[in-house]
Structures are given as structure tokens and as C-alpha cells.
Design a protein around this motif. Structure first.
Motif, PDB file in Angstrom:
ATOM      1  N   PRO A   9      31.548  27.447  47.609  1.00 14.37           N
ATOM      2  CA  PRO A   9      32.241  28.595  47.542  1.00 14.37           C
ATOM      3  C   PRO A   9      33.898  28.709  47.854  1.00 14.37           C
ATOM      4  O   PRO A   9      34.087  27.615  48.784  1.00 14.37           O
ATOM      5  N   GLU A  18      35.505  31.375  49.808  1.00 12.81           N
ATOM      6  CA  GLU A  18      35.519  32.506  50.206  1.00 12.81           C
ATOM      7  C   GLU A  18      36.852  33.060  50.531  1.00 12.81           C
ATOM      8  O   GLU A  18      36.994  34.506  50.965  1.00 12.81           O
ATOM      9  N   ILE A  53      33.248  33.491  44.014  1.00 17.79           N
ATOM     10  CA  ILE A  53      32.676  33.728  45.497  1.00 17.79           C
ATOM     11  C   ILE A  53      31.711  32.475  45.769  1.00 17.79           C
ATOM     12  O   ILE A  53      31.881  31.674  46.618  1.00 17.79           O
TER      13      ILE A  53
END
Length: 291
Positions: free
Chosen positions: A67, A69, A107
Motif C-alpha cells: 500500500p 498510504e 491506496i
């Protein structure tokens, strides 16, 4: 303490149900202790990857969570080839291997390495956990979920896909507007994700589903070095998760959410979440306001 060998790591994976040709989704915290033949962290990561490849064989596929973020909160562009992941050192090591293919969602990206890597990671799949996402593709391919050095109760990210399938009542669709780049080109389209509100005392807790999976023998756990490895088939995990949600739609939470009538939190592109209060009697004023 005796050093762990590559062969012992591969054998522990086979003992929890990893077979040659499988698709395996791995989340890890590498606390194995000393590894035979490893003089530094990179050599340790290389040996662990080699052990997975031994267990999976040439037709198998390894998938890790990579991911990014930063994008979610601060509008930072996502560059598929360059943006670092937050999935831990093993995931980041796999992401940078030759032949690895990273998915495009800014994401909840995953990175796949092996025979079915392109099938899992390629394509736009604009929604994070939706029908065309890598998570659903792994579901269709009956991927095996493996946790190394961390338990399913803390690393059961497939729970978000199950929530998306079942439609839990504490989620909303979030829109992401920062640019996404792949191969030097900006990717057109609106990326979305079904996410939990960051309010109402909502706290994810999948220890209950982990306990049931272990008690029923659907998940297996064996020791390796200073830690352990757990594994469960995605079909068993999804079926068990949905059975729990049928009984209790908040089964993946520590406690039921404390919803407040007439209030909707807004999670902006930058900075902390803001609360927006609906007040007034007109139809227009009673609509949830947005940023």
C-alpha cells in the motif's frame, strides 16, 4: 540460538498448506531470528523469498501487500514504479524484484511475482476492493492467505474485501483525486475505495474470525524459528467471514459503532478528518454536506 535454514522455512510453508502452483498472498513481520547464510537484512529477505519460491514452484505466484498510504491523506501523486510501500520490508523487497508487477490502485496496491502475476496485478481496477480488484482476482483464483510472524487477527486485510462483498453498514465510498502514473503516463479515471468512517468508535478487530478459523481447523499454524506461520484458504476465510457477518454485521469490530443521528464525518484530501453537522428543517439543509 540455532539459525533457521531456507529449507526449514519452505517446509513450514508446506506444512500449513502451501502447494506447488498456488497463488499465495503474504503479510509478514520477519522475526524469525538468525537465518543460515544471511549476513545482513537483504540476504535474509532474499533467503525468505527463495523459500517461498521453493514451496510454490515455477507455476506458483507470490503476492504481497504494497500500500501507498501517503496518497490517501495528502494528495501525493502515486507513481506505480517508484512510490514506496508501507507493507513491511519483505513486501518492499518483493516489490523491487525483477519481473514483479504492482497493481495500479493508489491506496491498496499489491505486488505479484510469478506465473500469474499479470493476471492478478495488471489493469486499471479503479475500485480498491471491488469486483475487478486484485483482491477479488485472488479470491477467484482461490489464493492461500499466509501470515509470517504476525497473526491473522492483525493481518487479515482480506477482511476489507469481505466487507465490500457483504456491504457492512459502517462504510462509504471515498474518491481519490491526486494523479496516478504508470510508465510515465498519467492514468485517466476516478479511483475509489470503500472505507470505514474514521469516527463513531469504529475499530477493526478480526481476532474472532481468526479464532474460529483455527478452532475449525480451516487455518493452520506451525512454529518456525522464533515465530510462527499461519495460513488459510481465501475461500474458507471468506465463507467464515460472511457467516459471521450474517449473525452480526459488526463482527469485524471491537464494538458496535456509536452512530450519531444527523452527523456525517468528512475525510478530506488533506489534514485531519472534519465533522460536518446537518441542522435545519429544509430538505436542502438536511442533505449530508461534503468538503
Amino acid at each position: 540460538m540455532k539459525a533457521v535454514t531456507r529449507e526449514e522455512i519452505a517446509d513450514s510453508l508446506r506444512r500449513v498448506g502451501v502447494h506447488s502452483g498456488d497463488v499465495v498472498f503474504v503479510q509478514s513481520r520477519l522475526v524469525l531470528g538468525p537465518i543460515e547464510g544471511a549476513g545482513n537484512n537483504e540476504e535474509s529477505l532474499s533467503i525468505v523469498l527463495s523459500a517461498f519460491q521453493d514451496a510454490l514452484g515455477p507455476e506458483g505466484t507470490l503476492v504481497v501487500h504494497t500500500p501507498f498510504e501517503d496518497y490517501a491523506r495528502f494528495g501525493t501523486p502515486y507513481i506505480l514504479e517508484e512510490s514506496p510501500s508501507r507493507g513491511g520490508p519483505f513486501s518492499e523487497y518483493v516489490r523491487t524484484r525483477p519481473g514483479a508487477r504492482r497493481s495500479l490502485h493508489p491506496i491498496v496496491s499489491v505486488t505479484a511475482l510469478g506465473a500469474r502475476a499479470a493476471e492478478i496485478a495488471d489493469g486499471p481496477h479503479y475500485d480498491g476492493f471491488g469486483i475487478d480488484s486484485p483482491w477479488h482476482r485472488m479470491h477467484v483464483l482461490s489464493a492461500r492467505l499466509v501470515c509470517l510472524g504476525i497473526d491473522l487477527g492483525r493481518a487479515f486485510s482480506f477482511a476489507h474485501h469481505i466487507e465490500r462483498l457483504y456491504g457492512v453498514p459502517y462504510q462509504y465510498t471515498k474518491l481519490f483525486s491526486a494523479p496516478v502514473y504508470s510508465g510515465g503516463e498519467e492514468i485517466p479515471g476516478l479511483f475509489t475505495m470503500s472505507v470505514r468512517y474514521l469516527d463513531y468508535d469504529i475499530e477493526l478487530n478480526t481476532s474472532r474470525v481468526e479464532k474460529i478459523l483455527l478452532e475449525k481447523g480451516l487455518a493452520k499454524e506451525v512454529p518456525i524459528g522464533m515465530t510462527f506461520v499461519q495460513s488459510v484458504g481465501s475461500e474458507d476465510a471468506i465463507r467464515t467471514g460472511i457467516e459471521l457477518l450474517r449473525e452480526d454485521r459488526y463482527a469485524f469490530l471491537s464494538r458496535p459503532p456509536k452512530f450519531r443521528t444527523g452527523e456525517m464525518p468528512c475525510d478530506g484530501l488533506t489534514g485531519p478528518m472534519r465533522k460536518v453537522y446537518d441542522k435545519g428543517s429544509s430538505a436542502e439543509s438536511q442533505r449530508p454536506k461534503s468538503d
